[in-house]
Write a protein that holds these residues in place. Structure first.
Motif, PDB file in Angstrom:
ATOM      1  N   ARG A   1       0.955  -1.352   0.223  1.00 14.87           N
ATOM      2  CA  ARG A   1       0.215  -0.087  -0.096  1.00 14.87           C
ATOM      3  C   ARG A   1       0.743   1.150  -0.105  1.00 14.87           C
ATOM      4  NH1 ARG A   1      -4.332   0.364   4.985  1.00 14.87           N
ATOM      5  NH2 ARG A   1      -4.157  -1.936   4.176  1.00 14.87           N
ATOM      6  N   THR A   2       1.836   1.316   0.818  1.00 18.70           N
ATOM      7  CA  THR A   2       2.826   2.319   0.893  1.00 18.70           C
ATOM      8  C   THR A   2       3.637   2.825  -0.406  1.00 18.70           C
ATOM      9  OG1 THR A   2       3.040   1.881   3.359  1.00 18.70           O
ATOM     10  CG2 THR A   2       4.730   3.315   2.380  1.00 18.70           C
ATOM     11  N   LEU A   3       3.868   1.569  -0.980  1.00 19.59           N
ATOM     12  CA  LEU A   3       4.989   1.643  -2.294  1.00 19.59           C
ATOM     13  C   LEU A   3       3.993   1.750  -3.386  1.00 19.59           C
ATOM     14  CD1 LEU A   3       7.771  -0.696  -1.266  1.00 19.59           C
ATOM     15  CD2 LEU A   3       7.679   2.008  -0.904  1.00 19.59           C
ATOM     16  N   ASP A   4       2.707   1.634  -3.410  1.00 15.71           N
ATOM     17  CA  ASP A   4       1.749   1.358  -4.312  1.00 15.71           C
ATOM     18  C   ASP A   4       2.168   0.503  -5.590  1.00 15.71           C
ATOM     19  OD1 ASP A   4      -0.368   2.311  -6.284  1.00 15.71           O
ATOM     20  OD2 ASP A   4       0.813   3.775  -7.145  1.00 15.71           O
ATOM     21  N   ARG A   5       2.319  -0.799  -4.978  1.00 13.67           N
ATOM     22  CA  ARG A   5       2.685  -1.987  -5.854  1.00 13.67           C
ATOM     23  C   ARG A   5       1.830  -3.005  -5.201  1.00 13.67           C
ATOM     24  NH1 ARG A   5       5.099   1.722  -7.532  1.00 13.67           N
ATOM     25  NH2 ARG A   5       7.132   1.705  -8.511  1.00 13.67           N
ATOM     26  N   GLN A   6       1.615  -3.935  -6.234  1.00 12.99           N
ATOM     27  CA  GLN A   6       0.548  -5.252  -6.122  1.00 12.99           C
ATOM     28  C   GLN A   6       1.418  -6.340  -5.622  1.00 12.99           C
ATOM     29  OE1 GLN A   6      -2.206  -5.150  -9.188  1.00 12.99           O
ATOM     30  NE2 GLN A   6      -3.851  -5.434  -7.850  1.00 12.99           N
ATOM     31  N   ILE A   7       2.630  -6.603  -6.318  1.00  8.36           N
ATOM     32  CA  ILE A   7       3.261  -7.862  -5.640  1.00  8.36           C
ATOM     33  C   ILE A   7       4.671  -7.274  -5.339  1.00  8.36           C
ATOM     34  CG2 ILE A   7       4.330 -10.134  -6.440  1.00  8.36           C
ATOM     35  CD1 ILE A   7       1.986 -10.407  -8.309  1.00  8.36           C
ATOM     36  N   LEU A   8       5.191  -7.648  -4.195  1.00  5.95           N
ATOM     37  CA  LEU A   8       6.460  -7.337  -3.631  1.00  5.95           C
ATOM     38  C   LEU A   8       7.361  -8.333  -3.295  1.00  5.95           C
ATOM     39  CD1 LEU A   8       5.846  -4.135  -1.331  1.00  5.95           C
ATOM     40  CD2 LEU A   8       6.604  -4.088  -3.606  1.00  5.95           C
ATOM     41  N   ILE A   9       8.627  -8.456  -3.343  1.00  6.87           N
ATOM     42  CA  ILE A   9       9.143  -9.640  -3.163  1.00  6.87           C
ATOM     43  C   ILE A   9      10.600  -9.163  -2.229  1.00  6.87           C
ATOM     44  CG2 ILE A   9      10.511  -9.965  -5.042  1.00  6.87           C
ATOM     45  CD1 ILE A   9      10.533 -12.940  -4.810  1.00  6.87           C
ATOM     46  N   SER A  10      11.019  -9.887  -1.398  1.00  8.06           N
ATOM     47  CA  SER A  10      12.283  -9.181  -0.420  1.00  8.06           C
ATOM     48  C   SER A  10      13.455  -9.597  -1.285  1.00  8.06           C
ATOM     49  CB  SER A  10      12.493  -9.910   0.790  1.00  8.06           C
ATOM     50  OG  SER A  10      12.608 -11.493   0.535  1.00  8.06           O
ATOM     51  N   ALA A  11      14.543  -8.624  -1.332  1.00 10.29           N
ATOM     52  CA  ALA A  11      15.781  -8.796  -2.009  1.00 10.29           C
ATOM     53  C   ALA A  11      16.438 -10.292  -1.631  1.00 10.29           C
ATOM     54  CB  ALA A  11      16.724  -7.906  -2.017  1.00 10.29           C
ATOM     55  N   ASP A  12      16.477 -10.708  -0.378  1.00  9.62           N
ATOM     56  CA  ASP A  12      17.185 -11.726   0.158  1.00  9.62           C
ATOM     57  C   ASP A  12      16.311 -13.196  -0.729  1.00  9.62           C
ATOM     58  OD1 ASP A  12      18.392 -10.237   1.969  1.00  9.62           O
ATOM     59  OD2 ASP A  12      16.854 -10.424   3.651  1.00  9.62           O
ATOM     60  N   LEU A  13      14.828 -13.052  -0.905  1.00 18.19           N
ATOM     61  CA  LEU A  13      14.479 -14.200  -1.551  1.00 18.19           C
ATOM     62  C   LEU A  13      14.954 -14.284  -2.996  1.00 18.19           C
ATOM     63  CD1 LEU A  13      12.778 -16.827  -1.672  1.00 18.19           C
ATOM     64  CD2 LEU A  13      10.905 -15.235  -1.704  1.00 18.19           C
ATOM     65  N   LEU A  14      14.526 -13.100  -3.778  1.00 18.37           N
ATOM     66  CA  LEU A  14      14.890 -13.077  -5.123  1.00 18.37           C
ATOM     67  C   LEU A  14      16.030 -13.274  -5.555  1.00 18.37           C
ATOM     68  CD1 LEU A  14      13.228 -11.850  -7.818  1.00 18.37           C
ATOM     69  CD2 LEU A  14      14.336  -9.660  -7.502  1.00 18.37           C
ATOM     70  N   ARG A  15      17.267 -13.098  -4.940  1.00 15.73           N
ATOM     71  CA  ARG A  15      18.529 -13.241  -5.446  1.00 15.73           C
ATOM     72  C   ARG A  15      18.794 -14.663  -5.363  1.00 15.73           C
ATOM     73  NH1 ARG A  15      20.232 -10.956  -0.060  1.00 15.73           N
ATOM     74  NH2 ARG A  15      20.609  -8.949  -1.611  1.00 15.73           N
ATOM     75  N   ARG A  16      17.787 -15.563  -4.711  1.00 15.49           N
ATOM     76  CA  ARG A  16      18.062 -17.155  -4.456  1.00 15.49           C
ATOM     77  C   ARG A  16      17.347 -17.614  -5.709  1.00 15.49           C
ATOM     78  NH1 ARG A  16      18.235 -18.770   1.693  1.00 15.49           N
ATOM     79  NH2 ARG A  16      19.040 -20.819   0.600  1.00 15.49           N
ATOM     80  N   MET A  17      16.685 -17.168  -6.641  1.00 15.12           N
ATOM     81  CA  MET A  17      15.981 -17.636  -7.797  1.00 15.12           C
ATOM     82  C   MET A  17      15.881 -16.931  -8.985  1.00 15.12           C
ATOM     83  SD  MET A  17      11.980 -17.115  -6.989  1.00 15.12           S
ATOM     84  CE  MET A  17      12.039 -16.961  -5.011  1.00 15.12           C
ATOM     85  N   ARG A  18      15.827 -17.859 -10.096  1.00 15.60           N
ATOM     86  CA  ARG A  18      15.688 -16.843 -11.359  1.00 15.60           C
ATOM     87  C   ARG A  18      14.219 -16.604 -11.660  1.00 15.60           C
ATOM     88  NH1 ARG A  18      18.844 -19.827 -16.149  1.00 15.60           N
ATOM     89  NH2 ARG A  18      20.515 -19.291 -14.829  1.00 15.60           N
ATOM     90  N   LEU A  19      14.060 -15.310 -12.199  1.00 15.75           N
ATOM     91  CA  LEU A  19      12.834 -14.924 -12.505  1.00 15.75           C
ATOM     92  C   LEU A  19      12.135 -15.460 -13.789  1.00 15.75           C
ATOM     93  CD1 LEU A  19      12.661 -11.153 -11.828  1.00 15.75           C
ATOM     94  CD2 LEU A  19      11.478 -12.637 -10.866  1.00 15.75           C
ATOM     95  N   PRO A  20      10.861 -15.877 -13.742  1.00 15.71           N
ATOM     96  CA  PRO A  20      10.415 -16.446 -14.966  1.00 15.71           C
ATOM     97  C   PRO A  20      10.692 -15.424 -16.140  1.00 15.71           C
ATOM     98  CG  PRO A  20       9.006 -16.902 -13.201  1.00 15.71           C
ATOM     99  CD  PRO A  20       9.938 -15.968 -12.672  1.00 15.71           C
ATOM    100  N   ALA A  21      10.620 -15.956 -17.410  1.00 13.78           N
ATOM    101  CA  ALA A  21      10.614 -14.949 -18.678  1.00 13.78           C
ATOM    102  C   ALA A  21       9.598 -14.085 -18.736  1.00 13.78           C
ATOM    103  CB  ALA A  21      10.887 -15.877 -19.811  1.00 13.78           C
TER     104      ALA A  21
END
Length: 353
Positions: free
Chosen positions: A285-305
């Motif tokens: 709500r604060t950042l006006d985004r619908q899906i957020l992910i922590s940097a800690d988790l994101l760096r441990r996987m590869r994003l889908p294309a």
């Protein structure tokens, strides 16, 4: 609607039903294993398919909307009808391959069919109530003593639920939430997660860490949920006057899992990871985004294309002594000027709940 089983579970179910038919044939006739297995499968599997909402879904919903006496009588009537139909089909198939096949079940057969199906239905309903992973963990006693493990959590929250309740009342809101949570069930199953809890208008979904990051299953699950809502938007507007507007947050790390309770047992997860996921969802709500992910988790996987990330920097999170790196996730077509997407700006989409 899919069979809500893994392949192994489905095979095990077939073996249990067929084995029951073989046992009955040997006990009563002293022979006829193939015939007994065939009748058992054709008599019992339609009942299980009905209970799992694979066949006659409208009839299933109608029966479950009745009062308890009407529900019980109607269910028994449907079971008997399915037994008669399955028995006749099995008898016809056996005759085609040269085996003697009866076309009408005896009273004993009806009672045996219900005796086989009843316990299986009961176990499946308990499993559905608790969730597959929790059900198996309770059976094996895995968390009777607290266990440290790594898990990923996905918090999905409904925006605007308060205003919906003010307009339509609590009963209508509960129906709305029930439909929403039911929509989430298939994506969660498809991507190997489990719904841990429902907290008001939010669902808490979790995975063992390795399962969550394999092929970015947790991210794919979140987008699948959003896509299903968008795909079915016309029905949501028709039935409820609006399309659900969701916010979601993903985070993972080490937690403590333990079985708690006396009369009612539950697997509960404790630790900073769970709290951070909840607070990260609040940042949507604060950042006006619908899906957020922590940097800690994101760096441990590869994003889908099909997904792109946006670095939103580090943010103070209440209750944490240090800042948390945060990324937003969006469909790739947004970044390339695509006009169609299941994820839209939350500022335009809804007031906060």
């Amino acid at each position: 609607m899919r069979w809500r089983f893994s392949t192994l579970e489905f095979i095990l179910l077939l073996l249990v039903v067929a084995g029951s038919g073989v046992a009955y044939a040997w006990l009563v006739y002293g022979d006829g294993a193939l015939i007994g297995a065939t009748y058992a499968l054709f008599v019992c599997m339609p009942i299980l398919a009905f209970e799992r909402r694979i066949i006659f879904r409208r009839l299933y919903r109608k029966i479950h909307s009745l009062s308890t006496p009407g529900f019980l009588l109607s269910s028994i009537a449907v079971y008997f009808a399915l037994v008669y139909a399955g028995f006749a089909i099995a008898g016809s198939l056996l005759r085609l391959v040269g085996h003697p096949g009866e076309m009408m079940p005896s009273l004993n057969v009806l009672l045996v069919a219900l005796a086989i199906s009843g316990p299986i239905i009961f176990v499946l309903r308990v499993r559905e109530l608790l969730g597959r992973d929790v059900f198996l963990s309770l059976l094996t006693g895995r968390y009777r003593k607290p266990v440290h493990e790594e898990r990923v959590f996905l918090f999905v929250d409904l925006a605007g639920s308060t205003s919906f309740a003010e307009r339509f009342g609590d009963l209508r809101t509960q129906e709305y939430l029930g439909r929403l949570f039911a929509t989430m069930a298939d994506p969660v199953l498809r991507y190997g997660g489990s719904i841990d809890d429902y907290v008001g208008d939010a669902a808490v979904i979790t995975w063992p860490f390795d399962r969550a990051i394999a092929d970015a299953a947790c991210i794919r699950c979140a987008f699948d949920i959003f896509d299903r809502i968008q795909t079915d938007s016309h029905r949501w507007r028709k039935d409820y006057g609006e399309v659900p507007r969701l916010r979601a947050a993903l985070h993972g790390g080490t937690i403590v899992a333990a079985e708690i309770g006396v009369d009612r047992h539950k697997i509960t997860y404790f630790g900073d990871t769970v709290n951070m996921t909840a607070r990260l969802e609040g940042l949507c709500r604060t950042l006006d985004r619908q899906i957020l992910i922590s940097a800690d988790l994101l760096r441990r996987m590869r994003l889908p294309a099909s997904v792109r990330s946006e670095d939103l920097g580090e943010h103070e999170v209440k209750g944490r002594g240090q800042k948390l790196g945060v990324f937003s996730l969006r469909p790739a077509d947004i970044f390339h000027g695509g006009s169609k997407s299941a994820v839209v700006s939350s500022r335009a989409a809804s007031p906060p709940s």
